[in-house]
Scaffold this motif. Structure first.
Motif, PDB file in Angstrom:
ATOM      1  N   LEU A 270       7.899 -81.268  34.361  1.00 25.64           N
ATOM      2  CA  LEU A 270       7.967 -79.863  34.855  1.00 25.64           C
ATOM      3  C   LEU A 270       8.840 -79.771  36.218  1.00 25.64           C
ATOM      4  N   PHE A 271       8.407 -80.721  37.096  1.00 23.79           N
ATOM      5  CA  PHE A 271       9.102 -80.493  38.371  1.00 23.79           C
ATOM      6  C   PHE A 271      10.595 -80.877  38.509  1.00 23.79           C
ATOM      7  N   ARG A 272      10.990 -81.512  37.262  1.00 27.62           N
ATOM      8  CA  ARG A 272      12.680 -81.919  37.191  1.00 27.62           C
ATOM      9  C   ARG A 272      13.339 -80.657  36.127  1.00 27.62           C
ATOM     10  N   SER A 273      12.692 -79.532  35.957  1.00 28.03           N
ATOM     11  CA  SER A 273      13.068 -78.560  35.117  1.00 28.03           C
ATOM     12  C   SER A 273      13.669 -77.561  35.842  1.00 28.03           C
ATOM     13  N   PRO A 274      14.892 -76.842  36.105  1.00 29.01           N
ATOM     14  CA  PRO A 274      15.343 -75.969  37.026  1.00 29.01           C
ATOM     15  C   PRO A 274      14.668 -74.547  36.379  1.00 29.01           C
ATOM     16  N   LYS A 275      14.271 -74.526  35.407  1.00 33.88           N
ATOM     17  CA  LYS A 275      13.792 -73.246  34.767  1.00 33.88           C
ATOM     18  C   LYS A 275      12.585 -72.991  35.640  1.00 33.88           C
ATOM     19  N   PHE A 276      11.744 -74.046  35.886  1.00 36.57           N
ATOM     20  CA  PHE A 276      10.254 -74.125  36.505  1.00 36.57           C
ATOM     21  C   PHE A 276      10.659 -73.356  37.980  1.00 36.57           C
ATOM     22  N   TYR A 277      11.784 -73.873  38.679  1.00 34.82           N
ATOM     23  CA  TYR A 277      11.704 -73.198  39.927  1.00 34.82           C
ATOM     24  C   TYR A 277      12.259 -71.788  40.175  1.00 34.82           C
ATOM     25  N   ILE A 278      13.014 -71.369  38.869  1.00 36.64           N
ATOM     26  CA  ILE A 278      13.392 -70.105  38.936  1.00 36.64           C
ATOM     27  C   ILE A 278      12.181 -69.094  38.451  1.00 36.64           C
ATOM     28  N   LEU A 279      11.455 -69.710  37.818  1.00 34.01           N
ATOM     29  CA  LEU A 279      10.141 -69.036  37.362  1.00 34.01           C
ATOM     30  C   LEU A 279       9.289 -68.810  38.517  1.00 34.01           C
ATOM     31  N   TYR A 280       9.130 -69.873  39.242  1.00 38.55           N
ATOM     32  CA  TYR A 280       8.323 -69.783  40.650  1.00 38.55           C
ATOM     33  C   TYR A 280       8.822 -68.708  41.500  1.00 38.55           C
ATOM     34  N   LEU A 281      10.315 -68.792  41.511  1.00 34.22           N
ATOM     35  CA  LEU A 281      10.794 -67.685  42.454  1.00 34.22           C
ATOM     36  C   LEU A 281      10.563 -66.227  41.892  1.00 34.22           C
ATOM     37  N   ILE A 282      10.451 -66.239  40.780  1.00 36.70           N
ATOM     38  CA  ILE A 282      10.358 -64.847  40.077  1.00 36.70           C
ATOM     39  C   ILE A 282       8.781 -64.471  40.373  1.00 36.70           C
ATOM     40  N   ILE A 283       7.887 -65.304  39.966  1.00 32.11           N
ATOM     41  CA  ILE A 283       6.346 -65.035  40.349  1.00 32.11           C
ATOM     42  C   ILE A 283       6.354 -64.772  41.864  1.00 32.11           C
ATOM     43  N   LEU A 284       6.924 -65.158  42.737  1.00 35.00           N
ATOM     44  CA  LEU A 284       6.866 -64.923  44.114  1.00 35.00           C
ATOM     45  C   LEU A 284       7.395 -63.654  44.387  1.00 35.00           C
ATOM     46  N   ILE A 285       8.381 -62.938  43.742  1.00 34.70           N
ATOM     47  CA  ILE A 285       8.988 -61.877  43.849  1.00 34.70           C
ATOM     48  C   ILE A 285       8.009 -60.824  43.407  1.00 34.70           C
ATOM     49  N   LEU A 286       7.338 -61.147  42.189  1.00 36.74           N
ATOM     50  CA  LEU A 286       6.256 -60.350  41.595  1.00 36.74           C
ATOM     51  C   LEU A 286       5.259 -59.954  42.480  1.00 36.74           C
ATOM     52  N   SER A 287       4.857 -60.820  43.285  1.00 37.79           N
ATOM     53  CA  SER A 287       3.729 -60.710  44.344  1.00 37.79           C
ATOM     54  C   SER A 287       3.959 -59.634  45.375  1.00 37.79           C
ATOM     55  N   LEU A 288       5.204 -59.305  45.667  1.00 40.03           N
ATOM     56  CA  LEU A 288       5.587 -58.260  46.530  1.00 40.03           C
ATOM     57  C   LEU A 288       5.345 -57.088  46.149  1.00 40.03           C
ATOM     58  N   THR A 289       5.849 -56.647  44.671  1.00 39.12           N
ATOM     59  CA  THR A 289       5.629 -55.243  44.152  1.00 39.12           C
ATOM     60  C   THR A 289       4.074 -55.192  43.729  1.00 39.12           C
ATOM     61  N   LEU A 290       3.303 -56.226  43.476  1.00 37.46           N
ATOM     62  CA  LEU A 290       2.241 -56.175  42.954  1.00 37.46           C
ATOM     63  C   LEU A 290       1.174 -55.951  44.084  1.00 37.46           C
ATOM     64  N   LEU A 291       1.401 -56.441  45.375  1.00 38.09           N
ATOM     65  CA  LEU A 291       0.673 -56.001  46.481  1.00 38.09           C
ATOM     66  C   LEU A 291       1.155 -54.603  47.064  1.00 38.09           C
ATOM     67  N   THR A 292       2.507 -54.131  47.068  1.00 34.30           N
ATOM     68  CA  THR A 292       2.610 -53.099  47.331  1.00 34.30           C
ATOM     69  C   THR A 292       1.770 -52.021  46.508  1.00 34.30           C
ATOM     70  N   ILE A 300       0.525 -45.681  52.252  1.00 36.50           N
ATOM     71  CA  ILE A 300       1.956 -44.955  51.787  1.00 36.50           C
ATOM     72  C   ILE A 300       1.916 -43.553  51.650  1.00 36.50           C
ATOM     73  N   GLY A 301       0.482 -43.131  50.646  1.00 36.37           N
ATOM     74  CA  GLY A 301       0.704 -41.890  50.317  1.00 36.37           C
ATOM     75  C   GLY A 301      -0.138 -41.015  51.340  1.00 36.37           C
ATOM     76  N   ILE A 302      -0.946 -41.425  52.414  1.00 35.79           N
ATOM     77  CA  ILE A 302      -1.888 -40.634  53.013  1.00 35.79           C
ATOM     78  C   ILE A 302      -1.324 -39.776  54.005  1.00 35.79           C
ATOM     79  N   GLU A 303       0.112 -40.107  54.508  1.00 36.00           N
ATOM     80  CA  GLU A 303       0.994 -39.526  55.276  1.00 36.00           C
ATOM     81  C   GLU A 303       1.318 -38.130  54.770  1.00 36.00           C
TER      82      GLU A 303
END
Length: 450
Positions: A270-292, A300-303
């Motif tokens: 798994l750690f030798r596969s480039p796809k794992f690191y791409i998926l890892y980065l995509i999930i990291l990005i997902l957390s930004l929109t999920l938390l927002t 955001i809306g209360i203003e």
């Protein structure tokens, strides 16, 4: 004798029916457990303004938006970073005993939060809630993978639907327990400038009651799983394979079936596969929109929207949209695969996250915007099926936990960017930083997951 014989026959038939559809009972218990563990996290966005007002009322000090958002960030970090512990503990502890310890621990910690009156202690408790919730989540995913491997995307989508619905339950409970009379926040001059805070005595007096209400709801939802959830025995797996070999009705349902040969990586591969690191980065990005979308929608809306009940409605309907998104994306992944599913979801949610700054000035437009973004972040439920498709089902719970840990780094990045919003740039720049990486994630998924 006749009555006793009939009762024995009825009980034997009931046990046979229960065993035959055991995977469905597992699915039901996992769904309830997912709703229970998701309740604190997916409802925290509705609770944050109340907590901020309570801390200001009790201490006279205002807690910044970035500091308040740190609590759900830490909670999510606990869920994603420590979930792999349960997959290790299962080798040494009986699954049912582990399930009981984790579930009762979560109920106890959430209930004891009622007695906490300061920000720092509650932030520490958020670590415990996230840690216990993360391990329960990985246990649930492991049970689904063991009992329902052929329809992993659909099974995880159904589980994710109920996890997303926890936000609806929690938001409704916040309105009912804390602010049933729809008292509006008022502008208050603080050391950080003018802040919108709740000053009504009823709201402030009942804010902490929500912890007891949540603890009771979580305990009720965990109860069935304590008696039912367990791994299948080798004999049960063989028996289910025999069922699937025929053309019975059950052969089209969520029963295990061997998948066609594909990648079946071990952890080292798994750690030798480039796809794992791409998926890892995509999930990291997902957390930004999920938390927002789940934690900041009120801030955001209360203003622009001075209507607390409507903002709670935004959170509740966003949770419903997220729940349907989890099912929908799971079904789409089963049909079209990881590449198409991730590309479409991220390409939609990126621009709409940026648009939150502008849509809030029309409350119905803001509601629609939040719902669509929440629907797209339902792709969260496709992490485990994506791991299974790209890397194989061997050690799936550990692969899932490792991949899920990407969200912990996303939480750290989210908090750092929120601090920047407070001191360096405004909300529009912050939301652009949350949404633009999703467009990059869509491009990476399209070209990498072939």
């Amino acid at each position: 004798y006749y009555i006793t014989n009939n009762l024995s026959l009825i009980m034997a038939n009931s046990r046979s029916c229960f065993a035959r559809f055991y995977n469905w009972w597992v699915l039901i218990c996992v769904c309830l457990g997912s709703m229970a563990m998701g309740l604190p996290f997916f409802s925290y966005g509705a609770l944050l303004p109340y907590l901020s007002s309570l801390f200001y009322h009790t201490s006279g000090k205002i807690i910044s938006q970035a500091a308040m958002a740190l609590q759900p960030v830490i909670l999510l970090m606990g869920i994603t970073l420590t979930g792999s512990l349960s997959s290790i503990l299962e080798y040494y502890v009986n699954v049912r005993l582990l399930n009981f310890l984790l579930s009762s621990g979560l109920v106890l910690v959430v209930g004891c939060s009622y007695f906490i009156n300061n920000y720092i202690t509650l932030t520490i408790v958020a670590v415990l809630i996230g840690t216990l919730g993360g391990q329960i989540n990985v246990c649930n995913v492991a049970r689904l993978s063991e009992w329902n491997p052929r329809k992993s995307g659909a099974a995880n989508g159904i589980m994710g639907f109920f996890m997303g619905m926890s936000g609806l339950v929690g938001s409704v409970m916040c309105s009912a327990v804390i602010n049933p009379f729809n008292k509006e926040p008022e502008p208050v001059n603080t050391t950080l400038g003018e802040e919108m805070l709740f000053v009504d005595d009823y709201v402030l007096d009942h804010t902490k009651d929500i912890w007891l209400a949540w603890a009771g709801a979580i305990a009720i939802m965990f109860l069935p799983g304590l008696f039912i959830l367990r791994p299948p025995t080798p004999e049960e797996v063989c028996a289910q394979d025999d069922i699937l070999s025929g053309d019975s009705f059950e052969s089209v349902e969520l029963l295990p079936r061997t998948k066609p040969a594909g990648p079946n990586y071990g952890i080292k591969e798994l750690f030798r596969s480039p796809k794992f690191y791409i998926l890892y980065l995509i999930i990291l990005i997902l957390s930004l929109t999920l938390l927002t979308s789940t934690e900041l929608y009120k801030f955001i809306g209360i203003e622009a929207i001075n209507d607390d009940k409507f903002l709670n409605l935004v959170g509740a309907l966003g949770a419903v949209a997220n729940a349907f998104g989890r099912v929908t994306w799971g079904l789409i992944l089963d049909r079209f695969g990881t590449r198409a599913t991730y590309t479409v979801a991220f390409f939609i949610q990126g621009p709409l996250t940026i648009a939150l700054h502008y849509s809030k000035w029309n409350k119905w437009g803001y509601l629609a915007n939040i719902c669509i973004v929440c629907f797209c972040t339902g792709i969260f439920t496709c992490i485990a099926p994506a791991c299974q498709e790209l890397f194989g089902s061997r050690d799936i719970s550990l692969k899932y936990a490792i991949t899920l840990s990407a969200e912990s780094f996303g939480c750290v990045l989210f908090f750092i960017l929120q601090l920047g919003q407070q001191y360096l740039y405004g909300e529009s720049v912050f939301l652009a930083m949350m949404g633009a990486p999703s467009i990059l994630a869509a491009i990476m998924a399209f070209f990498a997951f072939r």
